[in-house]
Scaffold this motif. Structure first.
Motif, PDB file in Angstrom:
ATOM      1  N   TRP A  89       7.020   6.518  13.290  1.00  0.00           N
ATOM      2  CA  TRP A  89       7.553   6.729  12.037  1.00  0.00           C
ATOM      3  C   TRP A  89       7.639   6.097  10.854  1.00  0.00           C
ATOM      4  CZ3 TRP A  89       7.007  11.747   9.715  1.00  0.00           C
ATOM      5  CH2 TRP A  89       7.065  13.222  10.703  1.00  0.00           C
ATOM      6  N   LEU A  90       7.488   5.953   9.772  1.00  0.00           N
ATOM      7  CA  LEU A  90       7.894   5.111   8.061  1.00  0.00           C
ATOM      8  C   LEU A  90       8.941   5.918   7.643  1.00  0.00           C
ATOM      9  CD1 LEU A  90       7.679   2.061   7.999  1.00  0.00           C
ATOM     10  CD2 LEU A  90       6.245   2.518   6.062  1.00  0.00           C
ATOM     11  N   VAL A  91       9.894   5.471   6.974  1.00  0.00           N
ATOM     12  CA  VAL A  91      11.347   6.053   7.044  1.00  0.00           C
ATOM     13  C   VAL A  91      10.783   4.499   5.191  1.00  0.00           C
ATOM     14  CG1 VAL A  91      12.630   6.689   6.064  1.00  0.00           C
ATOM     15  CG2 VAL A  91      11.954   6.590   8.690  1.00  0.00           C
ATOM     16  N   VAL A  92      10.478   5.710   4.183  1.00  0.00           N
ATOM     17  CA  VAL A  92       9.962   4.716   2.900  1.00  0.00           C
ATOM     18  C   VAL A  92      11.096   5.775   2.061  1.00  0.00           C
ATOM     19  CG1 VAL A  92       8.373   3.511   1.533  1.00  0.00           C
ATOM     20  CG2 VAL A  92       8.173   3.627   3.412  1.00  0.00           C
ATOM     21  N   PRO A  93      11.985   4.858   0.737  1.00  0.00           N
ATOM     22  CA  PRO A  93      11.855   5.643  -0.453  1.00  0.00           C
ATOM     23  C   PRO A  93      11.197   5.265  -1.703  1.00  0.00           C
ATOM     24  CG  PRO A  93      12.601   3.146  -0.448  1.00  0.00           C
ATOM     25  CD  PRO A  93      12.536   3.307   0.691  1.00  0.00           C
ATOM     26  N   VAL A  94      11.270   6.938  -2.438  1.00  0.00           N
ATOM     27  CA  VAL A  94      10.058   6.810  -3.000  1.00  0.00           C
ATOM     28  C   VAL A  94      10.088   5.721  -4.493  1.00  0.00           C
ATOM     29  CG1 VAL A  94      12.117   8.541  -5.012  1.00  0.00           C
ATOM     30  CG2 VAL A  94       9.611   8.707  -4.884  1.00  0.00           C
ATOM     31  N   ASP A  95      11.502   5.349  -4.345  1.00  0.00           N
ATOM     32  CA  ASP A  95      11.574   3.831  -5.736  1.00  0.00           C
ATOM     33  C   ASP A  95      11.281   2.657  -5.073  1.00  0.00           C
ATOM     34  OD1 ASP A  95      13.634   3.154  -4.023  1.00  0.00           O
ATOM     35  OD2 ASP A  95      15.741   3.433  -6.012  1.00  0.00           O
ATOM     36  N   MET A  96       9.970   2.552  -4.734  1.00  0.00           N
ATOM     37  CA  MET A  96       9.684   0.929  -4.030  1.00  0.00           C
ATOM     38  C   MET A  96       8.369   1.192  -4.081  1.00  0.00           C
ATOM     39  SD  MET A  96      10.683  -0.616  -0.616  1.00  0.00           S
ATOM     40  CE  MET A  96      12.486  -0.551  -0.737  1.00  0.00           C
ATOM     41  N   PRO A  97       7.543   0.691  -5.729  1.00  0.00           N
ATOM     42  CA  PRO A  97       6.268   1.240  -5.968  1.00  0.00           C
ATOM     43  C   PRO A  97       5.205  -0.227  -5.619  1.00  0.00           C
ATOM     44  CG  PRO A  97       7.688   0.712  -7.236  1.00  0.00           C
ATOM     45  CD  PRO A  97       8.759   1.294  -7.246  1.00  0.00           C
ATOM     46  N   LEU A  98       5.990  -1.192  -5.116  1.00  0.00           N
ATOM     47  CA  LEU A  98       5.413  -2.424  -4.976  1.00  0.00           C
ATOM     48  C   LEU A  98       5.079  -2.836  -3.380  1.00  0.00           C
ATOM     49  CD1 LEU A  98       7.264  -5.237  -7.428  1.00  0.00           C
ATOM     50  CD2 LEU A  98       5.043  -3.459  -7.778  1.00  0.00           C
ATOM     51  N   LEU A  99       5.191  -1.961  -2.561  1.00  0.00           N
ATOM     52  CA  LEU A  99       5.592  -1.549  -1.485  1.00  0.00           C
ATOM     53  C   LEU A  99       3.912  -2.244  -0.757  1.00  0.00           C
ATOM     54  CD1 LEU A  99       7.067  -1.710   1.638  1.00  0.00           C
ATOM     55  CD2 LEU A  99       6.256   1.434   1.096  1.00  0.00           C
ATOM     56  N   THR A 100       3.818  -2.927   0.080  1.00  0.00           N
ATOM     57  CA  THR A 100       2.603  -2.976   0.357  1.00  0.00           C
ATOM     58  C   THR A 100       1.900  -2.703   1.181  1.00  0.00           C
ATOM     59  OG1 THR A 100       2.708  -5.514   1.438  1.00  0.00           O
ATOM     60  CG2 THR A 100       2.355  -5.199  -0.892  1.00  0.00           C
ATOM     61  N   VAL A 101       0.703  -2.365   1.837  1.00  0.00           N
ATOM     62  CA  VAL A 101       0.220  -1.954   2.806  1.00  0.00           C
ATOM     63  C   VAL A 101       0.071  -2.795   4.060  1.00  0.00           C
ATOM     64  CG1 VAL A 101      -1.733  -1.272   4.428  1.00  0.00           C
ATOM     65  CG2 VAL A 101      -2.012  -0.160   2.084  1.00  0.00           C
ATOM     66  N   GLU A 102       0.015  -4.354   3.992  1.00  0.00           N
ATOM     67  CA  GLU A 102       0.582  -5.033   4.754  1.00  0.00           C
ATOM     68  C   GLU A 102       2.031  -4.972   5.493  1.00  0.00           C
ATOM     69  OE1 GLU A 102      -2.607  -5.934   2.649  1.00  0.00           O
ATOM     70  OE2 GLU A 102      -0.983  -5.397   1.300  1.00  0.00           O
ATOM     71  N   LEU A 103       2.917  -4.546   4.531  1.00  0.00           N
ATOM     72  CA  LEU A 103       4.655  -4.980   4.974  1.00  0.00           C
ATOM     73  C   LEU A 103       4.537  -3.441   6.116  1.00  0.00           C
ATOM     74  CD1 LEU A 103       7.052  -5.819   5.609  1.00  0.00           C
ATOM     75  CD2 LEU A 103       7.602  -5.211   2.618  1.00  0.00           C
ATOM     76  N   VAL A 104       4.278  -2.476   5.719  1.00  0.00           N
ATOM     77  CA  VAL A 104       3.686  -0.440   6.201  1.00  0.00           C
ATOM     78  C   VAL A 104       3.472  -1.387   7.816  1.00  0.00           C
ATOM     79  CG1 VAL A 104       3.048   1.632   6.213  1.00  0.00           C
ATOM     80  CG2 VAL A 104       3.803   0.454   3.852  1.00  0.00           C
TER      81      VAL A 104
END
Length: 186
Positions: A89-104
């Motif tokens: 699982w990956l847990v992500v906050p809703v307020d991180m819109p610059l998150l990248t596929v590469e970081l995921v």
């Protein structure tokens, strides 16, 4: 996709907080052609999530309301965990819109029960099994500051990915000032 990265993963999108520092519901803030929650949901699917579970009362995304509101991200995750199937699982906050596929993909490629970026509690990769569920339940049942994602990282002996390449992707918007800065970066 990295050869070492698991191909079967799911995501939890944390979108149930009170947004008290922002003064308005962060999930519903405008981003791109829609809202922040729609952007983050789409980003996780684009990155390869088999399923995105939204934590919080979000009927338009089949969100799962907190049984006990006001317990923060750790409390929400602990409440949700019994309903999640075992696996990555990956847990992500809703307020991180610059998150990248590469970081995921970088987080998901770490072979550990828990992985995150140094000095950042989220996003976080979790390998959910009976042992991790027990730790989530224990920490989630605590009161105050001892119920935290950092406590979870400590108990699971998190593996940390170096922060420097991801600084911009890790920016989030908790206040109107942070949100204003994010909007200028898109």
């Amino acid at each position: 996709m990295d050869a070492g990265m698991t191909r079967d993963w799911r995501a939890v999108l944390l979108a149930g907080g009170r947004s008290s520092r922002m003064g308005t519901d962060k999930a519903m803030l405008p981003w791109g052609a829609g809202t922040l929650i729609a952007h983050m949901h789409a980003l996780l699917l684009t990155a390869g999530a088999r399923q995105v579970v939204v934590s919080g009362h979000r009927p338009e995304f089949d969100g799962v309301p907190d049984a006990q509101p006001g317990t923060g991200p750790m409390g929400a995750l602990a409440q949700l965990a019994p309903q999640l199937q075992e696996g990555q699982w990956l847990v992500v906050p809703v307020d991180m819109p610059l998150l990248t596929v590469e970081l995921v993909h970088a987080l998901l490629s770490v072979d550990a029960a828990c992985a995150c970026v140094e000095d950042h509690p989220l996003p976080m990769a979790l390998r959910l099994d009976a042992g991790v569920r027990a730790v989530l339940a224990d920490i989630g049942a605590r009161e105050g500051r001892v119920r935290s994602l950092r406590a979870l990282h400590d108990r699971l002996r998190a593996t940390y990915v170096p922060a420097p390449p991801w600084r911009e992707a890790l920016r989030n918007g908790n206040t109107p000032e942070e949100w204003g800065a994010l909007r200028t970066m898109r």
